[in-house]
Scaffold this active site. Structure first.
Site: not given
Lengths: 532, 187
Positions: A24, A112, A115, A347
């Site tokens: 990070c 952390c 994160c 049909d």
């Protein structure tokens, strides 16, 4: 080579000391090449600590909290936010926490604070292997894959807090930090894990792959982190029908873009607190994008609807064209479900003869998708052997886009029919011959009563291009018709309470009824015809 | 490939090999003594899709021999005419809402008699039959097909309940027998 420079030192030191992981730290220092992120975690941590210690002499040690000196410094430095523990000294050097390296060593063995373990445990081979085992056990056939990783929404709040912290720290060095100067968590996670997944599964990662592996992370401990945003930006968090929580990642991001820096700082600690536990994995799921199969079908039964015929929750007939075809496809493609579409429909009591009616089937979440043309041919044979009510030809794999061709023809093309007609009055050949001479007869059809409950009431002009009569007996004849698509044939014969004009009754001045109707051809060129 | 055997066509029958159009797709319901007027029976043909076609029952005085229709009018009051009915879209916006007692049209006979035809079922008015205005004889010649009075679409959730107060074909026939007996007895 270690990616951080002297310039990053203060930020790195600050983050490390507040419980942020090395990866990070790289992200917030804008390290945008992949290699450093991929290094083993322990190695990264050691390198980082070494880096921070080498030039420690240059840095002025300072007792961070709560010495009077700090307060004095803050008083000197105008405009520096008092919330921060650290401040800049006059020579442009940054003070650091005493024993910072020891403190960070301890904190970085922990989770952390930015994160929540995503760039720690969840980048380890062990975790990748666990996901891959799930993927392999799912039984999907795949030649590449796309990974979809979903982080808890409150992670964005922490990311924002860290960003503000770093921005402020850099401001002290007269450096600026834009939104895009940091590396997104998702990006870093991709750089680290994609090669690992690719290696483990032996196939490339491809953003366009139809095979998707999704991993969903949650972090129950910090769920309430984003709740304060609702009070500040209530319009970002409007409840929606199919959302479990209003705190979606998008809503949180939107609120974070709106919220004023001061307001955020009042409500959320910068740096964020260190959490106790890493994220939990709430879901590892595999899914394959739909594949499409097209062909043409004949329907030889007058008791077989095209799609299941259900009224008031009860089935009227126990089979249908779509089921007779799709059941086999579902088994072979190992798909969860299917969606059937066709170029028009007939049909329940109408047969479709000739080259048949084009159809396409979407197979949802297929586990098997690779077939040779021989295998598809065998599949077609299997369908044809299983029922004498329908037959299939030109069966082939097609793209989603190609299905548009099938619907294009629906309105414009002509169709040919064959009808068996009864008349109340006795007829002779000469009584019907005049129909053969009628060309491009314009008829006005009010929406037939039989479909009026679900379609708008309108008068539609349709063209009967040509008719050909075949006398059967005093009360019966066969009529072949070539008509504009969208013509209601039954109504053209019996008149629908006089609502289709003219009609066979009015043309012949009899009461006529239609006993049988066959579609002889549906003139749509798609899908391409295949050799047998 | 084995085709299913085709239904053999009955040789030269004046009657079709299958029931008539009305019998194939519609259920007949009857309303006797509309607004207390004896013998002015209506027949409601309900399609399996819930659409109702309002017609005259065979026993209605207008259909008795010797009657001649002078005119038919859908103008049931100064402000309300079935001819002004406009419906739009799949959901039939703008349709006139009819109660079971709502008058649909008036039939004036040459003998001076005047008959009011009612909706008999609650629902939205889809259309009235303009053909019988131009050619009233259709009403007498083909009362249960081309000579219909109007088309009404009941609410989906009322598609069963709207026929609750009506007579079935069998009940209607029983009423007719009693009616004839009563008439014979009194005369």
């Amino acid at each position: 080579m270690f990616p951080l420079t002297v310039e990053n030192k203060h930020v790195a030191q600050l983050l490390l000391s507040t419980g942020t992981c090395p990866r990070c730290i790289f992200r917030f220092c804008g390290v945008d090449f992949h290699a450093p992120y991929k290094l083993p975690y322990e190695e990264l941590l050691n390198e980082l600590q070494k880096f921070l210690e080498t030039e420690k002499d240059e840095l002025v040690s300072e007792v961070p909290n709560p010495p009077p000196k700090k307060i004095r410094l803050q008083e000197l430095e105008d405009g520096i936010d008092g919330m921060d523990n650290l401040s800049q000294n006059g020579e442009g050097k940054v003070s650091i926490i005493e024993d910072g390296s020891i403190a960070s060593k301890n904190s970085n063995l922990n989770v952390c604070n930015v994160c929540l373990g995503i760039l720690q445990d969840f980048c380890e081979k062990e975790f990748i292997k666990k996901v891959c085992q799930k993927v392999e056990a799912s039984g999907f056939e795949f030649t590449n894959l796309v990974l979809s990783i979903s982080f808890p929404p409150q992670l964005s709040v922490r990311e924002h807090a860290a960003w503000l912290l770093v921005k402020q720290e850099m401001g002290k060095q007269s450096l600026s930090l834009g939104r895009n100067d940091t590396v997104q968590l998702k990006e870093a996670y991709k750089w680290i894990t994609h090669p690992l997944f690719s290696e483990e599964l032996g196939v490339p990662i491809d953003g366009k792959s139809l095979f998707e592996v999704s991993v969903v992370f949650a972090h129950p401990e910090t769920v309430e982190d984003c709740h304060f945003l609702r009070a500040i930006c209530p319009d970002c968090f409007k409840p929606a029908k199919n959302k479990q929580s209003v705190f979606t990642r998008m809503a949180v991001m939107k609120a974070l873009n709106k919220i004023k820096e001061e307001d955020f700082r009042k409500q959320f600690p910068c740096p964020p607190n260190s959490p106790k536990a890493v994220c939990s994995v709430v879901e590892i799921e595999c899914a394959h994008g739909a594949v499409f199969v097209a062909g043409r079908y004949n329907k030889y039964s007058r008791n077989l609807p095209q799609t299941p015929w259900i009224i008031d929750g009860e089935r009227k007939l126990d089979s249908s064209v779509e089921e007779l075809i799709s059941d086999h496809l579902l088994t072979v493609f190992k798909a969860d479900s299917f969606n059937f579409s066709s170029s028009g429909r007939e049909d329940v009591d109408v047969r479709t003869l000739g080259n048949g009616r084009p159809f396409a089937i979407e197979l949802v979440n297929p586990h098997r998708v690779h077939f040779t043309s021989q295998e598809i041919k065998e599949l077609q044979q299997k369908i044809n052997n299983s029922s004498n009510k329908i037959q299939v030809r030109d069966l082939q794999l097609v793209t989603r886009e190609a299905i548009g061709h099938m619907k294009e023809g629906e309105e414009e093309k002509t169709k040919t029919y064959s009808a068996l007609i009864w008349t109340n009055k006795a007829i002779q050949r000469k009584d019907i011959e005049f129909l053969d001479d009628i060309k491009d007869l314009k008829i006005d059809q009010k929406t037939p009563l039989r479909v009026l409950h679900r379609r708008p009431l309108a008068v539609r002009t349709r063209i009967i291009h040509s008719m050909e009569t075949h006398y059967v007996d005093e009360h019966h004849f066969r009529l072949s018709l070539k008509t504009q698509a969208g013509t209601y044939i039954k109504e053209f014969v019996h008149g629908d309470f006089g609502r289709t004009k003219p009609n066979i009754c009015s043309l012949m001045d009899v009461t006529a009824d239609i006993l049988e109707l066959d579609v002889e051809s549906v003139d749509v060129d798609w899908p391409p015809a295949l050799d047998d | 490939m084995a085709n299913e055997p085709e239904t053999p066509v009955a040789a030269s029958a004046a009657e079709p090999a299958v029931p008539s159009l009305v019998d194939r797709y519609f259920t007949r319901w009857y309303k006797a003594d509309v607004k207390g007027k004896p013998c002015e029976e209506h027949c409601i043909l309900q399609h399996s899709n819930r659409i109702c076609v309002i017609t005259l029952a065979g026993s209605h005085p207008v259909l008795q021999s010797g009657k001649a229709i002078k005119s038919i009018s859908y103008q049931i009051s100064t402000n309300c005419s079935g001819l002004q009915n406009k419906v739009s879209g799949k959901f039939k916006w703008g349709a006139q809402i009819l109660t079971e007692l709502a008058p649909l049209c008036k039939i004036y006979c040459s003998d001076g008699e005047e008959y009011t035809i009612s909706s008999c079922v609650r629902g939205q008015l889809m259309e009235v039959n303009e053909n019988i205005l131009h050619k009233p004889s259709i009403l007498q010649e083909k009362p249960s097909t081309e000579g219909y009075i109007a088309v009404v679409l009941p609410k989906f959730e009322e598609s069963k309940s709207i026929t609750e107060g009506l007579l079935t074909q069998k009940q209607y026939e029983e009423v007719m027998v009693k009616c004839i007996n009563a008439t014979t007895a009194t005369s």
